[in-house]
Scaffold this motif. Sequence first.
Motif, PDB file in Angstrom:
ATOM      1  N   UNK A  43      12.558   2.889  -1.460  1.00  0.00           N
ATOM      2  CA  UNK A  43      11.749   3.659  -0.512  1.00  0.00           C
ATOM      3  C   UNK A  43      12.549   4.913  -0.142  1.00  0.00           C
ATOM      4  N   UNK A  44      12.048   6.055  -0.533  1.00  0.00           N
ATOM      5  CA  UNK A  44      12.791   7.308  -0.350  1.00  0.00           C
ATOM      6  C   UNK A  44      13.141   7.576   1.105  1.00  0.00           C
ATOM      7  N   UNK A  45      12.189   7.368   1.992  1.00  0.00           N
ATOM      8  CA  UNK A  45      12.427   7.645   3.411  1.00  0.00           C
ATOM      9  C   UNK A  45      13.494   6.720   3.984  1.00  0.00           C
ATOM     10  N   UNK A  46      13.473   5.466   3.596  1.00  0.00           N
ATOM     11  CA  UNK A  46      14.461   4.499   4.074  1.00  0.00           C
ATOM     12  C   UNK A  46      15.861   4.879   3.569  1.00  0.00           C
ATOM     13  N   UNK A  47      15.945   5.222   2.296  1.00  0.00           N
ATOM     14  CA  UNK A  47      17.239   5.568   1.708  1.00  0.00           C
ATOM     15  C   UNK A  47      17.796   6.857   2.316  1.00  0.00           C
TER      16      UNK A  47
END
Length: 236
Positions: A43-47
Motif C-alpha cells: 500500500x503506497x500510502x502506508x509505506x
Amino acid sequence: VRNRGDALQYASQELRCDRQIVMEAVKSDGRALRYASEGLKGDKEVVLEAVKNAPPRDPLLRYASQELRGCREVVLLAIRKDLSNLQFASPELRRDRELVLDFFRLPPLGERVLSRGPLPYWRANTFSKVRTWNFQNDRRAFLAAARHDGKRGLAFAAPELWSSRETVLEVVRTNGSALQLASDELRSDREVVLEALRNRGDMLDIVAPELRRDRNVVMEAVRNCGTALRWASYEL
C-alpha cells in the motif's frame, strides 16, 4: 499502537491486515511496517507514511513490496530519509541517472543540512554507498554530489575528473575541501587555490609552497580562517 507502533507485532493476523490500525502504527513508529500484512506492505500510502516516520539508520524499504521498490516516488523519499534504502530499490532505479540528481538536489528528511562542522549521518555515508549508481564518469552527477561534500565528491568521481581544471574549479567555488583530492598541478593553480581559500582558508596547508609565499593568496586564506596564518611562509 498510537503510543507504541511496534506493539503491532503482538496483534492478531487479522488486525495486521486492518489498514487503519497499521496506519496508526506506522505514524507512531515507521518500523511497524515490518509487522504489517503483505498486502499493506504494498500500500503506497502506508509505506510512504512509514518511511516518513522511520528512525535514522533503519532502511524500511526492505519491508515494502517489490512493486513499491520500483516506485520512483517511494524510493526517492526513502533514500532522502536514509541512503542505505537504495540497496533495496529495484535494479532499474539503481541505474536511474535522474534519481541520483534528484537525491542531491533535495534536502534530507529529518536532519538539518549543515554547511560547516561534522557531516550529518546521511552525508557522511553518501559516497561509500552512491557507487551503486555507477555514475563515476558522469560530470553532472559528480558536480551535484561534490557540492554537498567536495572531498567525498572527488573520491566518488572517476580519476580523470580529479584532474579536470574546469570541474574542480566549479566545485571549490562552493566547497573548498575539494582541493584535498585535486591533482598536484591544480593545487599549484593560483585561480583554483584562491577560489578554494575563499570558503576554506584552512586549505592553505595543502597548496603549493610558492603560493604560501603569495601575499594575496595568504590574505584570502586568513580572511576566511585566521589560524591559516600558521601555514603561510615565514616572511609573511
